[in-house]
Write a protein that holds these residues in place. Structure first.
Motif, PDB file in Angstrom:
ATOM      1  N   ARG A  23       0.831  -1.210   0.000  1.00 60.69           N
ATOM      2  CA  ARG A  23       0.000   0.000   0.000  1.00 60.69           C
ATOM      3  C   ARG A  23       0.868   1.262   0.000  1.00 60.69           C
ATOM      4  NH1 ARG A  23      -4.656  -1.811   4.381  1.00 60.69           N
ATOM      5  NH2 ARG A  23      -6.180  -2.593   2.850  1.00 60.69           N
ATOM      6  N   ASP A  35      -2.900  -3.378  -6.960  1.00 63.10           N
ATOM      7  CA  ASP A  35      -4.225  -3.695  -6.418  1.00 63.10           C
ATOM      8  C   ASP A  35      -4.476  -5.199  -6.392  1.00 63.10           C
ATOM      9  OD1 ASP A  35      -4.708  -1.025  -6.047  1.00 63.10           O
ATOM     10  OD2 ASP A  35      -5.922  -0.769  -7.845  1.00 63.10           O
ATOM     11  N   ARG A  81      -4.948  -7.367  -3.005  1.00 66.15           N
ATOM     12  CA  ARG A  81      -6.194  -8.119  -2.845  1.00 66.15           C
ATOM     13  C   ARG A  81      -5.919  -9.596  -2.609  1.00 66.15           C
ATOM     14  NH1 ARG A  81     -10.818  -7.880  -0.515  1.00 66.15           N
ATOM     15  NH2 ARG A  81     -12.550  -8.836  -1.635  1.00 66.15           N
ATOM     16  N   SER A  82      -4.962 -10.156  -3.296  1.00 63.12           N
ATOM     17  CA  SER A  82      -4.640 -11.579  -3.109  1.00 63.12           C
ATOM     18  C   SER A  82      -4.121 -11.832  -1.700  1.00 63.12           C
ATOM     19  CB  SER A  82      -3.605 -12.028  -4.149  1.00 63.12           C
ATOM     20  OG  SER A  82      -2.335 -11.440  -3.915  1.00 63.12           O
ATOM     21  N   GLN A 130      -4.898 -10.013   0.968  1.00 64.39           N
ATOM     22  CA  GLN A 130      -6.053  -9.872   1.869  1.00 64.39           C
ATOM     23  C   GLN A 130      -6.895 -11.138   1.890  1.00 64.39           C
ATOM     24  OE1 GLN A 130      -7.698  -6.353   0.016  1.00 64.39           O
ATOM     25  NE2 GLN A 130      -7.001  -5.018   1.674  1.00 64.39           N
ATOM     26  N   LEU A 131      -7.107 -11.736   0.738  1.00 63.34           N
ATOM     27  CA  LEU A 131      -7.916 -12.953   0.651  1.00 63.34           C
ATOM     28  C   LEU A 131      -7.239 -14.147   1.328  1.00 63.34           C
ATOM     29  CD1 LEU A 131      -9.214 -12.655  -3.027  1.00 63.34           C
ATOM     30  CD2 LEU A 131     -10.573 -12.418  -0.938  1.00 63.34           C
TER      31      LEU A 131
END
Length: 219
Positions: free
Chosen positions: A16, A35, A39-40, A42-43
């Motif tokens: 980030r 992004d 996202r990967s 976070q998942l």
């Protein structure tokens, strides 16, 4: 917070922070990469939490499964605006064959155990050394798989030494398979990132830590 979850949250924080800096270097072309990567990660957090919880009984006894598999994000290089070597050419980029890799690394582990899995991974990593500025996420995944395969028998031996009725092997197998299943994503991300690397932008190159294959002190 367990070691796997901490590793992911540190990676999210760093990606980030670096997202706008890469965007400035690439006129926004890197935003999609940043992004998707964030996202990967976070998942993956729910799976990391579960893995950390399963490792607690072993880590309390000094068997450092999961803890040693993940290298601190503090080890990544400081942010730089360019690669420390001549940017690779897109003509050097050959798309990976992730399906074949998944099959080969699966069969090697099933047929020859951790030793054969390690041998196969070392062979593939040696092949990828010919393109130091490309296939960076794939290299990162394979290095992590190699470390998992090298540490797995050490963890298991320590379980036997303590005469535990439970084993670290299911955790090691889960970590190996989860990385195995990430190979197609890593290959796709490398394909999307290659044009930026060819422009000399060090995205991914300086955003993942180098992963040594084993921990000599733990042995």
């Amino acid at each position: 917070m367990g070691p796997f979850e901490e590793h992911l949250r540190d990676a999210i924080r760093i990606n980030r922070e670096r997202r706008p800096r890469y965007s400035a270097l690439t006129s926004g072309k890197s935003l999609f990469i940043s992004d998707i990567l964030i996202r990967s990660e976070q998942l993956s957090i729910p799976f990391a939490i579960l893995t950390d919880l399963c490792s607690i009984p072993f880590r309390k006894r000094g068997i450092r499964v999961v803890e040693l598999e993940f290298i601190s994000m503090d080890k990544i290089p400081a942010f730089s605006e360019k690669l420390p070597f001549q940017a690779p050419s897109m003509s050097e980029f050959t798309p990976s064959r992730p399906g074949l890799m998944v099959l080969n690394f699966s069969l090697s582990a099933l047929k020859g155990g951790w030793g054969e899995a390690s041998r196969k991974l070392k062979s593939e990593l040696h092949r990828l050394e010919a393109t130091p500025g490309l296939h960076l996420m794939l290299k990162h995944i394979l290095e992590s798989m190699l470390r998992i395969s090298m540490l797995a028998p050490v963890h298991q031996r320590k379980c036997k030494e303590q005469r535990l009725w439970i084993s670290t092997t299911p955790i090691s197998v889960y970590l190996y398979i989860s990385h195995l299943l990430a190979i197609p994503f890593a290959s796709w991300l490398d394909w999307k990132t290659a044009p930026l690397l060819a422009e000399g932008v060090p995205i991914l190159y300086q955003d993942v830590p180098a992963i040594p294959e084993a921990d000599d002190e733990y042995k």
